[in-house]
Write a protein that holds these residues in place. Structure first.
Motif, PDB file in Angstrom:
ATOM      1  N   TYR A   1       0.830  -1.204   0.000  1.00 16.15           N
ATOM      2  CA  TYR A   1       0.000   0.000   0.000  1.00 16.15           C
ATOM      3  C   TYR A   1       0.867   1.258   0.000  1.00 16.15           C
ATOM      4  CZ  TYR A   1      -3.401   3.523   1.287  1.00 16.15           C
ATOM      5  OH  TYR A   1      -4.186   4.647   1.298  1.00 16.15           O
ATOM      6  N   ILE A   2       1.999   1.226   0.764  1.00 12.77           N
ATOM      7  CA  ILE A   2       2.905   2.387   0.794  1.00 12.77           C
ATOM      8  C   ILE A   2       3.456   2.636  -0.618  1.00 12.77           C
ATOM      9  CG2 ILE A   2       5.103   3.235   1.676  1.00 12.77           C
ATOM     10  CD1 ILE A   2       4.481   1.702   4.287  1.00 12.77           C
ATOM     11  N   ASN A   3       3.911   1.576  -1.297  1.00 12.66           N
ATOM     12  CA  ASN A   3       4.433   1.733  -2.662  1.00 12.66           C
ATOM     13  C   ASN A   3       3.343   2.236  -3.615  1.00 12.66           C
ATOM     14  OD1 ASN A   3       7.061   0.956  -2.067  1.00 12.66           O
ATOM     15  ND2 ASN A   3       6.651  -1.231  -2.454  1.00 12.66           N
ATOM     16  N   GLU A   4       2.129   1.754  -3.458  1.00 15.29           N
ATOM     17  CA  GLU A   4       1.027   2.173  -4.332  1.00 15.29           C
ATOM     18  C   GLU A   4       0.767   3.673  -4.205  1.00 15.29           C
ATOM     19  OE1 GLU A   4      -3.779   1.443  -4.746  1.00 15.29           O
ATOM     20  OE2 GLU A   4      -2.523  -0.154  -3.899  1.00 15.29           O
ATOM     21  N   VAL A   5       0.730   4.180  -2.958  1.00 10.86           N
ATOM     22  CA  VAL A   5       0.515   5.616  -2.743  1.00 10.86           C
ATOM     23  C   VAL A   5       1.676   6.415  -3.313  1.00 10.86           C
ATOM     24  CG1 VAL A   5       0.291   7.414  -0.977  1.00 10.86           C
ATOM     25  CG2 VAL A   5      -0.951   5.244  -0.730  1.00 10.86           C
ATOM     26  N   ARG A   6       2.923   5.975  -3.078  1.00 10.81           N
ATOM     27  CA  ARG A   6       4.092   6.710  -3.576  1.00 10.81           C
ATOM     28  C   ARG A   6       4.101   6.758  -5.106  1.00 10.81           C
ATOM     29  NH1 ARG A   6       8.699   4.223   0.589  1.00 10.81           N
ATOM     30  NH2 ARG A   6       8.442   5.840   2.221  1.00 10.81           N
ATOM     31  N   LEU A   7       3.782   5.639  -5.745  1.00  8.13           N
ATOM     32  CA  LEU A   7       3.785   5.602  -7.210  1.00  8.13           C
ATOM     33  C   LEU A   7       2.668   6.462  -7.784  1.00  8.13           C
ATOM     34  CD1 LEU A   7       4.511   1.803  -7.765  1.00  8.13           C
ATOM     35  CD2 LEU A   7       6.072   3.711  -8.170  1.00  8.13           C
ATOM     36  N   THR A   8       1.511   6.499  -7.131  1.00  8.27           N
ATOM     37  CA  THR A   8       0.411   7.360  -7.595  1.00  8.27           C
ATOM     38  C   THR A   8       0.811   8.825  -7.504  1.00  8.27           C
ATOM     39  OG1 THR A   8      -1.219   5.726  -6.861  1.00  8.27           O
ATOM     40  CG2 THR A   8      -2.005   7.966  -7.224  1.00  8.27           C
ATOM     41  N   LYS A   9       1.477   9.211  -6.399  1.00  4.92           N
ATOM     42  CA  LYS A   9       1.940  10.594  -6.261  1.00  4.92           C
ATOM     43  C   LYS A   9       2.994  10.915  -7.316  1.00  4.92           C
ATOM     44  CE  LYS A   9      -0.528  11.438  -2.573  1.00  4.92           C
ATOM     45  NZ  LYS A   9      -1.617  12.445  -2.594  1.00  4.92           N
ATOM     46  N   ALA A  10       3.880   9.926  -7.622  1.00  7.85           N
ATOM     47  CA  ALA A  10       4.901  10.153  -8.646  1.00  7.85           C
ATOM     48  C   ALA A  10       4.252  10.373 -10.017  1.00  7.85           C
ATOM     49  CB  ALA A  10       5.856   8.958  -8.682  1.00  7.85           C
ATOM     50  N   GLN A  11       3.208   9.614 -10.319  1.00 10.70           N
ATOM     51  CA  GLN A  11       2.499   9.798 -11.595  1.00 10.70           C
ATOM     52  C   GLN A  11       1.941  11.222 -11.700  1.00 10.70           C
ATOM     53  OE1 GLN A  11       0.322   5.755 -11.098  1.00 10.70           O
ATOM     54  NE2 GLN A  11       0.026   6.315 -13.236  1.00 10.70           N
ATOM     55  N   ASP A  12       1.340  11.703 -10.613  1.00 12.21           N
ATOM     56  CA  ASP A  12       0.782  13.059 -10.625  1.00 12.21           C
ATOM     57  C   ASP A  12       1.872  14.096 -10.845  1.00 12.21           C
ATOM     58  OD1 ASP A  12      -1.654  11.894 -10.158  1.00 12.21           O
ATOM     59  OD2 ASP A  12      -1.623  12.255  -7.981  1.00 12.21           O
ATOM     60  N   MET A  13       3.020  13.930 -10.188  1.00 12.48           N
ATOM     61  CA  MET A  13       4.108  14.906 -10.336  1.00 12.48           C
ATOM     62  C   MET A  13       4.696  14.867 -11.733  1.00 12.48           C
ATOM     63  SD  MET A  13       6.093  14.440  -6.673  1.00 12.48           S
ATOM     64  CE  MET A  13       5.237  14.679  -5.118  1.00 12.48           C
ATOM     65  N   LEU A  14       4.815  13.673 -12.326  1.00  9.75           N
ATOM     66  CA  LEU A  14       5.345  13.576 -13.691  1.00  9.75           C
ATOM     67  C   LEU A  14       4.402  14.220 -14.699  1.00  9.75           C
ATOM     68  CD1 LEU A  14       6.651   9.898 -13.619  1.00  9.75           C
ATOM     69  CD2 LEU A  14       8.069  11.953 -13.894  1.00  9.75           C
ATOM     70  N   SER A  15       3.100  14.159 -14.476  1.00  9.93           N
ATOM     71  CA  SER A  15       2.122  14.716 -15.416  1.00  9.93           C
ATOM     72  C   SER A  15       2.014  16.224 -15.285  1.00  9.93           C
ATOM     73  CB  SER A  15       0.741  14.074 -15.173  1.00  9.93           C
ATOM     74  OG  SER A  15       0.802  12.688 -15.354  1.00  9.93           O
ATOM     75  N   ALA A  16       2.140  16.749 -14.048  1.00  5.65           N
ATOM     76  CA  ALA A  16       1.819  18.149 -13.824  1.00  5.65           C
ATOM     77  C   ALA A  16       3.050  19.045 -13.650  1.00  5.65           C
ATOM     78  CB  ALA A  16       0.926  18.280 -12.583  1.00  5.65           C
ATOM     79  N   GLY A  17       4.184  18.503 -13.234  1.00  3.56           N
ATOM     80  CA  GLY A  17       5.329  19.352 -12.917  1.00  3.56           C
ATOM     81  C   GLY A  17       6.492  19.198 -13.875  1.00  3.56           C
ATOM     82  N   ASN A  18       7.529  19.993 -13.626  1.00  7.62           N
ATOM     83  CA  ASN A  18       8.742  19.968 -14.458  1.00  7.62           C
ATOM     84  C   ASN A  18       9.964  19.492 -13.672  1.00  7.62           C
ATOM     85  OD1 ASN A  18       7.400  21.005 -16.747  1.00  7.62           O
ATOM     86  ND2 ASN A  18       7.510  23.086 -15.865  1.00  7.62           N
ATOM     87  N   ASP A  19       9.776  18.966 -12.439  1.00  3.19           N
ATOM     88  CA  ASP A  19      10.903  18.496 -11.642  1.00  3.19           C
ATOM     89  C   ASP A  19      11.558  17.298 -12.328  1.00  3.19           C
ATOM     90  OD1 ASP A  19      10.249  20.425  -9.853  1.00  3.19           O
ATOM     91  OD2 ASP A  19       9.173  19.091  -8.480  1.00  3.19           O
ATOM     92  N   SER A  20      12.821  17.079 -12.004  1.00  3.29           N
ATOM     93  CA  SER A  20      13.532  15.943 -12.580  1.00  3.29           C
ATOM     94  C   SER A  20      12.994  14.643 -11.980  1.00  3.29           C
ATOM     95  CB  SER A  20      15.029  16.057 -12.304  1.00  3.29           C
ATOM     96  OG  SER A  20      15.278  15.932 -10.905  1.00  3.29           O
ATOM     97  N   ILE A  21      13.290  13.548 -12.680  1.00  4.47           N
ATOM     98  CA  ILE A  21      12.801  12.248 -12.222  1.00  4.47           C
ATOM     99  C   ILE A  21      13.434  11.882 -10.885  1.00  4.47           C
ATOM    100  CG2 ILE A  21      12.754   9.786 -12.765  1.00  4.47           C
ATOM    101  CD1 ILE A  21      12.535  10.532 -15.704  1.00  4.47           C
ATOM    102  N   VAL A  22      14.706  12.210 -10.708  1.00  2.64           N
ATOM    103  CA  VAL A  22      15.402  11.903  -9.449  1.00  2.64           C
ATOM    104  C   VAL A  22      14.779  12.693  -8.297  1.00  2.64           C
ATOM    105  CG1 VAL A  22      17.600  12.042  -8.226  1.00  2.64           C
ATOM    106  CG2 VAL A  22      17.547  11.316 -10.629  1.00  2.64           C
ATOM    107  N   ALA A  23      14.450  13.974  -8.568  1.00  5.31           N
ATOM    108  CA  ALA A  23      13.836  14.805  -7.529  1.00  5.31           C
ATOM    109  C   ALA A  23      12.463  14.259  -7.154  1.00  5.31           C
ATOM    110  CB  ALA A  23      13.718  16.248  -8.008  1.00  5.31           C
ATOM    111  N   ILE A  24      11.708  13.842  -8.148  1.00  2.00           N
ATOM    112  CA  ILE A  24      10.376  13.280  -7.872  1.00  2.00           C
ATOM    113  C   ILE A  24      10.507  11.998  -7.075  1.00  2.00           C
ATOM    114  CG2 ILE A  24       8.361  12.212  -8.977  1.00  2.00           C
ATOM    115  CD1 ILE A  24       8.669  14.267 -11.218  1.00  2.00           C
ATOM    116  N   MET A  25      11.490  11.180  -7.425  1.00  2.00           N
ATOM    117  CA  MET A  25      11.712   9.913  -6.709  1.00  2.00           C
ATOM    118  C   MET A  25      11.956  10.185  -5.222  1.00  2.00           C
ATOM    119  SD  MET A  25      14.867   7.217  -7.177  1.00  2.00           S
ATOM    120  CE  MET A  25      15.982   8.385  -6.361  1.00  2.00           C
TER     121      MET A  25
END
Length: 778
Positions: A719-743
Motif C-alpha cells: 500500500y505504501i508503494n502504491e501511494v508513492r507511485l500514484t503521487k509520482a504519476q501526478d508529479m510527472l504529469s503536472a510538474g517539471n521536476d527531474s525524475i530523481v527529484a520526484i523519486m
C-alpha cells in the motif's frame, strides 16, 4: 284523437316521442353534414398541397439544375488556360492580354444568364471584368463599381461554389438583381489577397423561371419567395411582397426539408408550403390566402346548410307520422287503467308512461315488503335453531333435528356424525379492514360454499356462528373413519381454495371425533374448537384431524431444554448469524411437538432467554446492544402460528446480530483508516514502513501487518508503494521536476527500485510516462 282519463289533459308522452324522434333525425343530419364538410375541407387542402408540392418540386429541380449548370461553367472557366493566366501571372503582354480579355467577353455573351465575370489577380493586384469599361484595372476602384472587393475584404462571406446574393435582399424591402458564384484555389477557406474568380448571375433568369412555372400551374402557389440557408429572403416579383415576420421565422425554424404550415388568424390566415433544394439548401416558399384555397368549400357549406334546413322540415313531418303510430298502443293501455285515481294510489304522475310506471312500482313495492317481512323473520328463526343445534344439542328433540337434517332422520339406525369448525385466519385484520356488511357477506359465503361442496358427498348442516368461525354438522358413513377424514380433508382443501380465490380469505379447519348420538353435538363442537387451536403448530390453511394431534396430547413439557438454551446463548454472544439461526431452528422444531398451551409457555421462556442474554452482553460492555424487546414480546404473543412467531424472531435476531457485527466492523474500519491516513501524510518520509506505523499506533507490527492483509488483501508495504507511485504519476504529469527529484519527493531512495516498481505499475519507465502524458497523440 285519443280518449284519456281526466288525469291526463295533455299528451305529454306523445310530445316527448315526437321531440325525441325529431332530435335524433336532426342530430343525424347535423353529424352527417359536419363529417361531409370536414372531409371536403380535408380533401381540398390535400389536393392543394399535392398540386403545390408538384410545382415546388419542379421549381426545386430547376434551381438545382441552374446550380449544376453554373457550377459546370465555373469549373470550365476556372480550368481555362487563358483564365488561369489572368488569375495567376504577374506580368502579361499587352497583345496577349487583349486576346484573353476578348475571350472573357465572348464567354459572358455566350451565356445569357451571366451578367459579368470578375477576376482578381492576387499576384499583381489587378481586376479583370467584363463589367469594367476598360475590362482591366490595377488601381483601387470605388465600392459602388467594384462588386468583387467587398467579398475579398471580408473573406468569411466568400463561400466556394455557392450562389450568394449581391446587393439588398427582399427581407430588406429591396429587389434582388444578381447572385455571385466564386471559385479559388484554396481547399479550405479563402485566404485574403489570393486570386479569385467570380461570376455574377442574373437573378431575373432564375425568377422568370419560377414565375413561368407558377403561371403554368394557374398560380396555384400564390406568392413565392426563396429563403437561402442563412435565412435571407429573395422574391421573384418586381418589388417583392413583404410578409409578416412570423412567416419568415416559421420557415427559418422548420426542421423538415418540406411541409406546410398554417400561420395567422381570421382573414389574415395563410397557408405556407415550402420545399428545400438539394444542392444549396434554398427553401422555395409558397404563401396562399386561406380563404382563397377554401373558397369553393365554403360555397359547398352554404349549399349544405340550405339542404339541411329542407331535410329538417321533412324530418319533422316524418317524425309526426311515426309518433302517431307509436303512441297508439299507449293510448289503449291508458284507457284500461283510467278507473284508477291519484287519490287511491297516492300518485301524481307527470305523463302517461310515468303513470303506468308508478302504478307498477307501487304494487311491486308492497309485494316485496310483505315477502321481506316474512323472509326476514324466517331467517332469524332458522339461524337461531341451527346455532341451538350446535351449542345446545341436548335440548334439541329428534323432530327438530329431522327438520334440520332430514337425511339423518331417515337413517336413524346406522348414522355417524363429525363436527367441522372452519376458522378465519388473521381474524383481527379481517375485522379491521372489512366493513360490517363485507364481514357478513364473507361469513355467509364461507357457510354457503362449505355446505355446497360437502353436500356432494356428505349430508350436512352449515351454521354461521357469528364470530371468527363457522360450524358444519356432517353425517358420515359408519365404520371406516380414516377414509371419511381423508375425503373430508380433500373437500376442505377445495373449500379453502375457493374462498381464497374469490374472497381473499384464509381458513383453518378442525374436525371432531366421530359420534353417533345427536345429543353429543355440542360436546363434539367444543372438541373441534379446541383442536382448531393447533393452528399455532400446523399453520394457516391447515386441516386438523384427531390423528394429527393424538401423539401431542401426552406431552406436558413447556420449557426449552437447558442444552438448547445454552447453545443459543453462545451463538448470540458470538454474533454469528448462521449459527444463531441453526440453534433457533432446533428450538422451533422442539416447540412444534408441543400442545398449543405449552407452545405459549415455550415462547415466553424463549423471550426471557433472549432478554437475559442481550442484557448480559450490554452489562459486560462486550458490545453496546440496544433492542426494544418489550415491543417484540407483545407482537409475538399476538401471532396465530409458529411460522409468524419465527418470522418475528428472525427480525429480532437479525437486529441483535447486526448490532454486534457492526460494532466489531466499526472498530476494524477505524484501524484501517488510521493506517491509510498515516501513509497519506508521511509517504515522502523514506523511513515510512510497517514498523513505523505500528509504533505510531502503539501496536505489534506482526499483528498490524496480519490484520491489514486480511482486511484489505494486500500488505502495508504494498500500500505504501502504491501511494508513492500514484503521487509520482501526478508529479510527472503536472510538474517539471527531474525524475530523481520526484523519486526522492515520494520517499524512494533507490533509483533502480523506483524504476522497477514504476514500470510494473504503469508499463513504462518514468521518462516514457512523462513523454506520453506530454504528447498524448503519440
Amino acid at each position: 284523437m285519443f280518449r284519456m282519463s281526466g288525469t291526463f289533459r295533455s299528451r305529454t308522452y306523445f310530445i316527448r316521442i315526437l321531440r325525441t324522434i325529431t332530435l335524433v333525425l336532426i342530430m343525424f343530419l347535423l353529424i352527417l353534414s359536419s363529417v361531409l364538410y370536414v372531409f371536403s375541407r380535408s380533401m381540398a387542402l390535400e389536393m392543394q398541397q399535392d398540386a403545390s408540392r408538384k410545382v415546388l418540386n419542379q421549381i426545386s429541380y430547376n434551381i438545382d439544375n441552374l446550380n449544376e449548370t453554373v457550377r459546370s461553367l465555373m469549373m470550365t472557366a476556372f480550368n481555362d488556360r487563358d483564365m488561369t493566366v489572368l488569375m495567376n501571372n504577374q506580368d502579361i503582354e499587352v497583345f496577349e492580354l487583349y486576346n484573353k480579355l476578348n475571350k472573357l467577353d465572348l464567354f459572358v455573351s455566350s451565356n445569357p444568364f451571366i451578367q459579368s465575370i470578375w477576376i482578381y489577380n492576387g499576384f499583381n493586384g489587378c481586376y479583370y471584368s467584363t463589367a469594367l469599361s476598360a475590362m482591366v484595372s490595377c488601381k483601387e476602384l470605388d465600392s459602388a463599381s467594384n462588386l468583387l472587393k467587398p467579398y475579398i475584404v471580408q473573406p468569411a462571406t466568400l463561400t466556394k461554389l455557392t450562389l450568394l446574393p449581391i446587393g439588398p435582399s427582399f427581407s430588406e424591402a429591396g429587389k434582388q438583381e444578381l447572385f455571385a458564384y466564386f471559385m479559388y484555389k484554396n481547399l479550405d477557406a479563402y485566404v485574403p489577397g489570393s486570386s479569385v474568380l467570380m461570376m455574377s448571375i442574373k437573378a431575373k433568369w432564375l425568377f422568370d423561371n419560377i414565375r413561368t412555372l407558377n403561371e403554368l400551374g394557374e398560380n396555384s402557389l400564390g406568392d413565392l419567395f426563396i429563403m437561402d440557408s442563412a435565412g435571407k429572403v429573395y422574391s421573384p416579383g418586381e418589388n417583392g411582397q413583404i410578409w409578416d415576420d412570423s412567416i419568415y421565422n416559421a420557415i427559418r425554424s422548420a426542421s423538415s426539408p418540406s411541409g406546410y404550415l398554417m400561420i395567422g388568424e381570421g382573414s389574415e390566415k395563410q397557408i405556407v408550403t415550402y420545399m428545400t433544394s438539394k444542392f444549396n439548401n434554398w427553401k422555395v416558399v409558397s404563401v396562399q390566402p386561406h380563404d382563397k384555397v377554401f373558397g369553393k368549400v365554403n360555397k359547398l357549406f352554404t349549399m349544405m346548410v340550405i339542404i339541411l334546413g329542407i331535410f329538417i322540415i321533412l324530418a319533422f313531418v316524418v317524425s309526426s307520422l311515426a309518433t302517431v303510430r307509436l303512441y297508439r298502443p299507449f293510448g289503449r293501455l291508458m284507457s284500461k287503467i283510467q278507473g284508477l285515481h291519484e287519490e287511491q294510489m297516492g300518485l301524481s304522475p307527470k305523463d302517461e308512461l310515468s303513470m303506468m310506471s308508478s302504478v307498477y312500482d307501487r304494487i311491486v313495492e308492497k309485494m316485496n315488503q310483505l315477502q321481506a317481512d316474512h323472509s326476514g323473520n324466517h331467517e332469524i328463526w332458522q339461524s337461531y335453531r341451527l346455532r341451538r343445534l350446535i351449542t345446545d344439542s341436548a335440548a334439541v328433540s329428534e323432530e327438530e333435528f329431522a327438520e334440520c337434517l332430514p337425511t339423518a332422520a331417515s337413517a336413524a339406525e346406522g348414522r355417524q356424525f363429525i363436527v367441522a369448525v372452519l376458522k378465519l385466519d388473521d381474524y383481527e385484520t379481517f375485522r379491521r379492514t372489512r366493513s360490517e356488511r363485507e364481514q357478513k357477506l364473507c361469513r355467509f359465503a364461507v357457510t354457503n360454499i362449505a355446505g355446497e361442496l360437502y353436500g356432494g358427498h356428505f349430508p350436512n348442516v352449515p351454521v354461521d356462528m357469528k364470530s371468527d368461525h363457522a360450524a358444519v354438522l356432517l353425517m358420515v358413513p359408519p365404520g371406516d373413519a380414516e377414509a371419511a377424514y381423508a375425503e373430508l380433508s380433500r373437500l376442505t382443501n377445495l373449500v379453502m381454495s375457493t374462498v381464497d380465490s374469490y374472497y381473499n380469505l384464509s381458513l383453518t379447519a378442525a374436525f371432531s371425533e366421530p359420534f353417533n348420538d345427536i345429543r353429543n353435538t355440542a360436546e363434539s363442537y367444543e372438541q373441534a374448537l379446541a383442536y382448531s387451536l393447533y393452528r399455532m403448530v400446523f399453520g394457516r390453511m391447515s386441516v386438523i384431524t384427531p390423528s394429527h394431534i393424538a401423539f401431542r396430547q401426552g406431552v406436558d413439557a413447556y420449557e426449552i431444554p437447558y442444552e438448547m438454551e445454552k447453545k443459543l446463548v453462545e451463538a448470540i454472544r458470538s454474533g454469528e448469524s448462521t449459527v444463531v439461526h441453526t440453534r433457533m431452528d432446533a428450538i422451533f422444531e422442539y416447540m412444534a411437538e408441543l400442545s398449543p398451551d405449552n407452545v405459549d409457555y415455550a415462547i415466553l421462556h424463549l423471550l426471557i432467554i433472549l432478554q437475559h442474554t442481550v442484557r448480559e452482553i450490554s452489562s459486560n460492555k462486550l458490545k453496546n446492544v440496544a433492542v426494544d424487546l418489550r415491543a417484540y414480546n407483545h407482537r409475538m404473543l399476538e401471532q396465530e402460528t409458529l411460522a409468524d412467531v419465527r418470522r418475528l424472531m428472525n427480525d429480532l435476531l437479525h437486529e441483535v446480530t447486526e448490532q454486534i457485527q457492526s460494532a466489531a466492523k466499526g472498530k476494524n474500519e477505524y484501524l484501517i483508516e488510521a493506517v491509510k491516513e498515516i501513509v497519506e501524510n508521511n509517504y515522502a518520509d523514506e523511513n515510512l514502513s510497517l514498523q513505523y506505523i505500528a509504533s505510531a499506533l502503539r501496536m505489534s507490527a506482526a499483528y498490524l501487518g496480519r490484520f491489514y492483509r486480511n482486511s484489505e488483501g494486500q500488505s502495508v508495504a504494498d500500500y505504501i508503494n502504491e501511494v508513492r507511485l500514484t503521487k509520482a504519476q501526478d508529479m510527472l504529469s503536472a510538474g517539471n521536476d527531474s525524475i530523481v527529484a520526484i523519486m526522492k519527493n515520494v520517499g524512494f531512495t533507490n533509483e533502480s527500485n523506483f524504476f522497477k516498481h514504476f514500470k510494473k505499475k504503469t508499463g513504462a519507465t518514468p521518462g516514457e510516462y512523462r513523454l506520453k502524458k506530454a504528447n498524448p497523440l503519440q
